[in-house]
Design a protein around this motif. Sequence first.
Motif, short mmCIF file in Angstrom:
data_model
loop_
_atom_site.label_atom_id
_atom_site.label_comp_id
_atom_site.label_asym_id
_atom_site.label_seq_id
_atom_site.Cartn_x
_atom_site.Cartn_y
_atom_site.Cartn_z
N ALA A 73 3.01 32.58 -77.98
CA ALA A 73 1.67 33.14 -78.18
C ALA A 73 1.02 32.64 -79.46
CB ALA A 73 1.76 34.66 -78.20
N GLN A 74 1.80 32.17 -80.41
CA GLN A 74 1.28 31.86 -81.75
C GLN A 74 0.10 30.89 -81.75
OE1 GLN A 74 2.62 33.62 -84.55
NE2 GLN A 74 0.58 32.98 -85.20
N PRO A 75 0.09 29.82 -80.94
CA PRO A 75 -1.09 28.95 -80.95
C PRO A 75 -2.39 29.68 -80.57
CG PRO A 75 0.75 27.83 -79.90
CD PRO A 75 1.17 29.25 -80.11
N VAL A 76 -2.31 30.61 -79.65
CA VAL A 76 -3.49 31.38 -79.26
C VAL A 76 -3.90 32.31 -80.40
CG1 VAL A 76 -4.39 33.09 -77.62
CG2 VAL A 76 -2.84 31.29 -76.82
N LEU A 77 -2.93 32.93 -81.03
CA LEU A 77 -3.21 33.84 -82.13
C LEU A 77 -3.82 33.08 -83.31
CD1 LEU A 77 0.03 36.00 -81.96
CD2 LEU A 77 -2.17 36.40 -80.82
N ASP A 78 -3.32 31.88 -83.56
CA ASP A 78 -3.89 31.05 -84.63
C ASP A 78 -5.33 30.66 -84.31
OD1 ASP A 78 -1.48 31.18 -85.98
OD2 ASP A 78 -0.80 29.20 -85.31
N GLU A 79 -5.59 30.32 -83.04
CA GLU A 79 -6.94 29.96 -82.60
C GLU A 79 -7.91 31.13 -82.78
OE1 GLU A 79 -9.03 28.88 -78.32
OE2 GLU A 79 -6.89 28.55 -78.54
N ALA A 80 -7.41 32.36 -82.55
CA ALA A 80 -8.27 33.54 -82.66
C ALA A 80 -8.59 33.89 -84.10
CB ALA A 80 -7.60 34.73 -81.97
N GLY A 81 -7.77 33.46 -85.02
CA GLY A 81 -8.04 33.65 -86.45
C GLY A 81 -8.31 35.09 -86.84
N GLY A 82 -9.44 35.32 -87.50
CA GLY A 82 -9.79 36.63 -88.03
C GLY A 82 -10.22 37.65 -87.00
N SER A 83 -10.20 37.29 -85.73
CA SER A 83 -10.56 38.24 -84.68
C SER A 83 -9.42 39.19 -84.35
CB SER A 83 -10.98 37.50 -83.41
OG SER A 83 -12.11 36.70 -83.64
N LEU A 84 -8.22 38.92 -84.88
CA LEU A 84 -7.03 39.69 -84.55
C LEU A 84 -6.27 40.10 -85.80
CD1 LEU A 84 -5.50 37.28 -81.88
CD2 LEU A 84 -6.99 39.21 -81.43
N THR A 85 -5.53 41.18 -85.68
CA THR A 85 -4.51 41.52 -86.66
C THR A 85 -3.22 41.76 -85.90
OG1 THR A 85 -5.00 43.89 -86.62
CG2 THR A 85 -6.15 42.55 -88.28
#
Length: 167
Positions: A73-85
């Motif tokens: 999942a990490q590549p998706v989470l990195d792409e989302a940046g500041g939209s997620l915690t």
Amino acid sequence: MVSPSDQKLAISGIKLSGELVQINFLPEGEFTAPQLFHRLAERRVNLVLVTLDAAGGRLAGACCIAADELPRAQPVLDEAGGSLTLLPSVGALTVFPHRARYDLLESIVSGFARENLKIHAIASSLATLTFITGYDQLDEAVAAVAAVAELPPNHAPIRPEFKVRQL
């Protein structure tokens, strides 16, 4: 004699998850919840739990994935940046059946508070109540539930005995 307010509430079971990661998505983020779900599905990352809230016309909320799926999942989470915690190392405690019994929800939340256990998310259906708390606090969370609820003698095992993964 035990007064009705001192009696434990009957439940049919408790189940604990394995270690999870909670992903919180913010309504003001540029990466939307539908984009997150779509991108995680493309990477075959299963969502263990999803809670949603319509805030300002956009979806906010949280989802949980198994901790061992974080590298996928990490590549998706990195792409989302500041939209997620992210909240690493959380676990789900599910109590069933719930049957829309608000006294059970109130009693369990009060039990968590008495034990100073954090609740990161709550999900509910007619059949279950699910509480997300620290993975290292799941045993204490079970004790907090057991203080207010009574399991039948023949209840199923609390810890998962195997892991099911949808392909």
